[in-house]
Design a protein around this motif. Structure first.
Motif, PDB file in Angstrom:
ATOM      1  N   ILE A  70      22.416  69.168  64.527  1.00  0.00           N
ATOM      2  CA  ILE A  70      21.855  70.083  63.528  1.00  0.00           C
ATOM      3  C   ILE A  70      21.863  69.354  62.190  1.00  0.00           C
ATOM      4  CG2 ILE A  70      22.074  72.299  62.338  1.00  0.00           C
ATOM      5  CD1 ILE A  70      23.568  73.368  64.768  1.00  0.00           C
ATOM      6  N   ASP A  71      20.706  69.287  61.566  1.00  0.00           N
ATOM      7  CA  ASP A  71      20.584  68.647  60.259  1.00  0.00           C
ATOM      8  C   ASP A  71      19.246  69.056  59.673  1.00  0.00           C
ATOM      9  OD1 ASP A  71      21.097  66.994  58.056  1.00  0.00           O
ATOM     10  OD2 ASP A  71      21.680  65.298  59.296  1.00  0.00           O
ATOM     11  N   TYR A  72      19.013  68.719  58.427  1.00  0.00           N
ATOM     12  CA  TYR A  72      17.695  68.991  57.879  1.00  0.00           C
ATOM     13  C   TYR A  72      16.789  67.826  58.231  1.00  0.00           C
ATOM     14  CZ  TYR A  72      19.592  66.363  53.891  1.00  0.00           C
ATOM     15  OH  TYR A  72      20.194  65.431  53.099  1.00  0.00           O
ATOM     16  N   GLY A  73      15.546  68.153  58.504  1.00  0.00           N
ATOM     17  CA  GLY A  73      14.621  67.119  58.918  1.00  0.00           C
ATOM     18  C   GLY A  73      13.282  67.705  59.301  1.00  0.00           C
ATOM     19  N   TYR A  74      12.512  66.911  60.004  1.00  0.00           N
ATOM     20  CA  TYR A  74      11.175  67.319  60.399  1.00  0.00           C
ATOM     21  C   TYR A  74      10.975  67.061  61.885  1.00  0.00           C
ATOM     22  CZ  TYR A  74      10.672  62.386  59.023  1.00  0.00           C
ATOM     23  OH  TYR A  74      10.863  61.024  58.856  1.00  0.00           O
ATOM     24  N   CYS A  75      10.136  67.916  62.490  1.00  0.00           N
ATOM     25  CA  CYS A  75       9.902  67.844  63.938  1.00  0.00           C
ATOM     26  C   CYS A  75       8.724  66.959  64.296  1.00  0.00           C
ATOM     27  CB  CYS A  75       9.665  69.243  64.506  1.00  0.00           C
ATOM     28  SG  CYS A  75      11.087  70.321  64.401  1.00  0.00           S
ATOM     29  N   GLU A  76       7.764  66.867  63.415  1.00  0.00           N
ATOM     30  CA  GLU A  76       6.581  66.062  63.693  1.00  0.00           C
ATOM     31  C   GLU A  76       6.579  64.852  62.780  1.00  0.00           C
ATOM     32  OE1 GLU A  76       2.989  68.318  63.547  1.00  0.00           O
ATOM     33  OE2 GLU A  76       3.857  69.944  64.720  1.00  0.00           O
ATOM     34  N   GLN A  77       6.277  63.716  63.376  1.00  0.00           N
ATOM     35  CA  GLN A  77       6.244  62.503  62.572  1.00  0.00           C
ATOM     36  C   GLN A  77       5.074  62.562  61.604  1.00  0.00           C
ATOM     37  OE1 GLN A  77       6.159  59.508  65.649  1.00  0.00           O
ATOM     38  NE2 GLN A  77       8.374  59.307  65.597  1.00  0.00           N
ATOM     39  N   LYS A 174      17.099  71.874  61.372  1.00  0.00           N
ATOM     40  CA  LYS A 174      16.620  71.873  62.752  1.00  0.00           C
ATOM     41  C   LYS A 174      17.803  71.692  63.691  1.00  0.00           C
ATOM     42  CE  LYS A 174      12.304  71.684  61.261  1.00  0.00           C
ATOM     43  NZ  LYS A 174      12.513  71.846  59.849  1.00  0.00           N
ATOM     44  N   ALA A 175      17.620  72.140  64.927  1.00  0.00           N
ATOM     45  CA  ALA A 175      18.634  71.979  65.958  1.00  0.00           C
ATOM     46  C   ALA A 175      17.978  71.368  67.188  1.00  0.00           C
ATOM     47  CB  ALA A 175      19.259  73.317  66.309  1.00  0.00           C
ATOM     48  N   MET A 176      18.680  70.433  67.794  1.00  0.00           N
ATOM     49  CA  MET A 176      18.211  69.777  69.009  1.00  0.00           C
ATOM     50  C   MET A 176      19.427  69.598  69.910  1.00  0.00           C
ATOM     51  SD  MET A 176      16.137  66.167  69.371  1.00  0.00           S
ATOM     52  CE  MET A 176      17.500  65.058  69.046  1.00  0.00           C
ATOM     53  N   ALA A 177      19.259  69.876  71.194  1.00  0.00           N
ATOM     54  CA  ALA A 177      20.361  69.709  72.136  1.00  0.00           C
ATOM     55  C   ALA A 177      19.973  68.669  73.185  1.00  0.00           C
ATOM     56  CB  ALA A 177      20.699  71.029  72.807  1.00  0.00           C
ATOM     57  N   LEU A 178      20.967  67.912  73.598  1.00  0.00           N
ATOM     58  CA  LEU A 178      20.805  66.944  74.673  1.00  0.00           C
ATOM     59  C   LEU A 178      21.693  67.397  75.822  1.00  0.00           C
ATOM     60  CD1 LEU A 178      21.257  63.637  72.638  1.00  0.00           C
ATOM     61  CD2 LEU A 178      19.180  64.974  72.982  1.00  0.00           C
ATOM     62  N   SER A 179      21.220  67.223  77.041  1.00  0.00           N
ATOM     63  CA  SER A 179      22.024  67.578  78.200  1.00  0.00           C
ATOM     64  C   SER A 179      21.686  66.646  79.354  1.00  0.00           C
ATOM     65  CB  SER A 179      21.792  69.042  78.596  1.00  0.00           C
ATOM     66  OG  SER A 179      20.431  69.275  78.891  1.00  0.00           O
ATOM     67  N   ALA A 180      22.542  66.695  80.353  1.00  0.00           N
ATOM     68  CA  ALA A 180      22.317  65.882  81.549  1.00  0.00           C
ATOM     69  C   ALA A 180      21.120  66.435  82.318  1.00  0.00           C
ATOM     70  CB  ALA A 180      23.565  65.901  82.421  1.00  0.00           C
ATOM     71  N   PRO A 181      20.437  65.591  83.081  1.00  0.00           N
ATOM     72  CA  PRO A 181      19.274  66.060  83.838  1.00  0.00           C
ATOM     73  C   PRO A 181      19.573  67.224  84.777  1.00  0.00           C
ATOM     74  CG  PRO A 181      19.335  63.673  83.804  1.00  0.00           C
ATOM     75  CD  PRO A 181      20.620  64.149  83.192  1.00  0.00           C
ATOM     76  N   SER A 182      20.806  67.342  85.249  1.00  0.00           N
ATOM     77  CA  SER A 182      21.169  68.419  86.176  1.00  0.00           C
ATOM     78  C   SER A 182      21.579  69.707  85.473  1.00  0.00           C
ATOM     79  CB  SER A 182      22.324  67.955  87.064  1.00  0.00           C
ATOM     80  OG  SER A 182      23.453  67.618  86.259  1.00  0.00           O
ATOM     81  N   SER A 183      21.566  69.742  84.140  1.00  0.00           N
ATOM     82  CA  SER A 183      22.035  70.917  83.390  1.00  0.00           C
ATOM     83  C   SER A 183      21.053  72.071  83.475  1.00  0.00           C
ATOM     84  CB  SER A 183      22.218  70.562  81.906  1.00  0.00           C
ATOM     85  OG  SER A 183      23.244  69.620  81.756  1.00  0.00           O
TER      86      SER A 183
END
Length: 191
Positions: A70-77, A174-183
């Protein structure tokens, strides 16, 4: 004549933003990122952040883990300069008082998302902080807090608005989550 790195230079005992004198060689991923740029456009590029994200994503994918960014930023380049300084809870000139202000730039969530996916992690988001908190039930929690302490209702409403309103932190962060492929699908992130 090509890409030039923006640098800080000392000119008569004053710090100024300057361009490197010679055009820089760029790798294929940067060339792709800047292919539609016009002369004078600023392209923020952070290969160190992408290398770190790749390592984190590989670890998450291999260990059945989960990560939340979670941080401030932008989603599209896009193009532009987000370099800034913050001092005493306000914006400051990033070059006027070296060491006396916090220097920062917006996070390129699109680049980090692509990097994490290439490293094998599932990526959820990015989405605005307000949407994530809404999906996690912030309003239900606020309502319970207000029932328990009605004298604080106004303060609770202000805090929820600050975190979720699109005119405040709700869309800037913005918030972005990463997870394992089996999650399974992660709470707060829509399918």
């Amino acid at each position: 004549d090509g890409w030039h790195e923006r640098m800080v230079a000392a000119v008569s005992n004053e710090l100024k933003i300057a361009l490197s004198p010679d055009a820089q060689m760029v790798d294929a991923s940067f060339a792709q990122r800047g292919k539609s740029a016009e002369p004078g456009d600023v392209v923020e590029w952070n290969p160190s952040a992408q290398a770190i994200m790749s390592g984190i994503a590989e670890q998450i994918a291999a260990s059945n883990g989960v990560g939340l960014i979670i941080d401030y930023g932008y989603c599209e380049q896009g193009y532009g300069d987000s370099f800034q300084a913050v001092k005493a809870n306000g914006f400051a000139d990033p070059l006027s008082e070296p060491g006396e202000a916090d220097l920062t730039a917006h996070v390129d969530f699109a680049a980090l998302s692509n990097t994490a996916a290439e490293a094998g992690a599932n990526v959820s988001g990015p989405l605005g902080q307000g949407l994530l908190l809404g999906g996690l039930g912030i309003q239900l929690r606020a309502d319970k807090l207000k029932l328990a302490a009605p004298q604080n209702a106004g303060e609770i409403d202000q805090a929820v608005a600050r975190l979720t309103d699109v005119k405040q932190m709700g869309s800037l962060f913005k918030a972005m989550a990463l997870s394992a492929p089996s999650s399974n699908q992660l709470p707060g992130f829509s399918c």
